[in-house]
Structures are given as structure tokens and as C-alpha cells.
Design a protein around this motif. Structure first.
Motif, PDB file in Angstrom:
ATOM      1  N   GLU A 204     -17.032  11.434 -13.196  1.00  0.00           N
ATOM      2  CA  GLU A 204     -16.163  10.787 -12.766  1.00  0.00           C
ATOM      3  C   GLU A 204     -14.932  12.430 -12.762  1.00  0.00           C
ATOM      4  OE1 GLU A 204     -14.384   7.905 -15.162  1.00  0.00           O
ATOM      5  OE2 GLU A 204     -15.818   6.819 -14.912  1.00  0.00           O
TER       6      GLU A 204
ATOM      7  N   HIS B  13     -11.343  14.390 -12.644  1.00  0.00           N
ATOM      8  CA  HIS B  13     -10.009  14.186 -12.508  1.00  0.00           C
ATOM      9  C   HIS B  13      -9.650  15.416 -12.125  1.00  0.00           C
ATOM     10  CE1 HIS B  13     -11.197   9.621 -13.093  1.00  0.00           C
ATOM     11  NE2 HIS B  13     -11.832  10.496 -14.077  1.00  0.00           N
ATOM     12  N   GLY B  14      -8.633  15.379 -11.233  1.00  0.00           N
ATOM     13  CA  GLY B  14      -7.752  16.341 -11.075  1.00  0.00           C
ATOM     14  C   GLY B  14      -7.790  17.785 -11.509  1.00  0.00           C
TER      15      GLY B  14
ATOM     16  N   SER C  21     -10.538  15.268  -7.825  1.00  0.00           N
ATOM     17  CA  SER C  21     -10.977  14.024  -7.956  1.00  0.00           C
ATOM     18  C   SER C  21     -12.237  13.317  -6.843  1.00  0.00           C
ATOM     19  CB  SER C  21      -9.708  12.953  -8.096  1.00  0.00           C
ATOM     20  OG  SER C  21      -8.617  13.391  -8.952  1.00  0.00           O
TER      21      SER C  21
ATOM     22  N   GLY D  61      -7.198  19.391 -16.025  1.00  0.00           N
ATOM     23  CA  GLY D  61      -8.276  18.293 -15.136  1.00  0.00           C
ATOM     24  C   GLY D  61      -9.749  17.749 -16.363  1.00  0.00           C
TER      25      GLY D  61
END
Length: 236
Positions: free
Chosen positions: A6, A8-9, A24, A59
């Protein structure tokens, strides 16, 4: 199906140059995912941010449920991640055989699904070059060696940057066949390449990066539905 990765950002900078702007996405276990985009759009930086080579300013990177965002690169790789860089990363003083031998190891679970003999069976051309230095090989042979070396670490996640860039058509075809075998073996794979047709057939998910932002994310049907936009975004 559980996510293996995963992202993210991600906000990643090189000095004052802001390269990634909130990238993301996620990858499920066993999934094959393409990352597309023109040169300089942030594809390689995304991979390097995942690996810690270009640490993001902010992130997070979650791998198998663990936040690895601040781990050094070597610790990430020891968590069963393998990377085939765009430049292939040949060592000028090592033979083909030595490149493969130094990489060979079981994964963190003690499994060794890919062995030295299996890699040579998949890439028989390398058998003829075992005593040659890695830097003496053709571009296509170097890519075979780089992929074989990565497989010998028995990864759960394989990252291929510019999988077939600059290779002759017959070599590209051979590389794609091997990538299909990797997919069938259940290894989660991220592929950066420009061949939309092959990626569409091979991958379950596609990500388009434009100027450091994810501008499209979807399955192959969605890719077909947005083909004109994708092709325009990839055009020079």
C-alpha cells in the motif's frame, strides 16, 4: 485478497525539485500491476520511493501490513522484495555465474521456489555465457541476467523498471514469456514498460503517472475504456 503493498500520498523531492505529488495505490498479493507514463513523469521515482532509494518527504509505504517507510533499502529487500533497475546493475568484475550465485537465497519463510538450475532453464542463453562478465553481455542478455538474479532471491514482490526498453523484438518476446511464468508462479509484480497491448493482456491493474500524479488507476477493461486518454498521455 489481501494487499501486499500500500502506497499512501508519496511526496518525493530531489533537492528543490518536487517529483511525486501524493502518489497512492495498492497491490494485492499475487497481482501483476503496470505503471505507465512518459519519461520524466515520476515512474522510476515511485519505485525508488517504495524501495527507500529516494525516501519520500511525506507519505507512507506499507508492505505486508508493516510500515517500512523509514527502513533502509537493504532491510526492505530482505523482506522478500526484488528489484530489476532500469540500468540492470551489472557488476563489471563478476561473471554471469557469479552474479547468479551471490544472489541465490531462500526467502524469509525458508522457501526456495526459484533455484539456480531453474533460472538457467528459463534463460538457456545464460548457460552459454556463464564464464562471461555481466558487462560483456548484450542488452537483452543483461536483462535476462538481472531478472534471473532477482528471482534467485525468491521474492514475494518483484519490481521491474523498463522491463523491455531498448531490446530487440525477439528478446522482448522472450522476456514477456518469462514475466508470464513469474505471474503464474504467484509472485506479485510491478512492471514499468511502454507496451500498452502486452501490459493490458498481462496485468490486472494499471497505473498512469503524469507529472508525478496518478491520473488513471484501473483494471484492463477500464484501460480499454480510457484508451484514447492513456495513449495521449503516453505520446511524446
Amino acid at each position: 485478497m489481501q494487499n501486499i503493498l500500500e502506497v499512501h500520498g508519496l511526496q518525493t523531492l530531489y533537492g528543490e525539485s518536487h517529483i511525486l505529488h501524493g502518489v497512492s495505490f495498492d497491490i494485492k498479493s499475487g497481482e501483476t500491476v503496470s505503471i505507465m507514463g512518459r519519461n520524466g513523469m515520476g515512474k522510476s521515482t515511485t519505485l525508488k520511493s517504495i524501495l527507500g532509494i529516494a525516501p519520500p518527504r511525506s507519505g507512507s509505504v506499507i508492505y505486508k501490513g508493516e510500515d517500512i517507510t523509514r527502513l533502509p533499502t537493504w532491510k526492505r529487500m530482505r523482506r522478500d522484495i526484488a528489484y530489476v533497475p532500469e540500468g540492470r546493475g551489472m557488476f563489471h568484475n563478476l561473471t554471469v555465474k557469479e552474479h547468479l550465485q551471490i544472489a541465490a537465497r531462500k526467502n524469509s519463510r525458508g522457501d526456495a521456489n526459484w533455484t539456480y538450475d531453474q533460472v538457467l532453464e528459463v534463460f538457456p542463453r545464460l548457460t552459454e555465457r556463464l564464464t562471461n562478465k555481466g558487462t560483456q553481455l548484450s542488452g537483452g542478455e543483461q536483462q535476462m541476467l538481472a531478472i534471473g538474479r532477482a528471482l534467485l532471491t525468491n521474492p514475494d514482490l518483484l519490481i521491474l523498471d523498463e522491463a523491455t526498453e531498448g531490446l530487440a523484438p525477439l528478446i522482448r518476446k522472450e522476456i514477456w514469456q518469462v514475466i508470464r511464468q513469474i505471474k503464474d508462479s504467484g509472485v506479485s509484480t510491478i512492471i514499468v514498460d511502454k507496451n500498452i497491448k502486452v501490459l493490458n493482456e498481462l496485468c490486472e491493474k494499471h497505473i498512469l503517472i503524469v507529472k508525478g500524479k496518478v491520473m488513471f488507476q484501473g483494471d484492463s477493461r477500464s484501460l480499454d475504456d480510457n484508451k484514447a486518454f492513456i495513449e495521449q498521455s503516453l505520446a511524446v
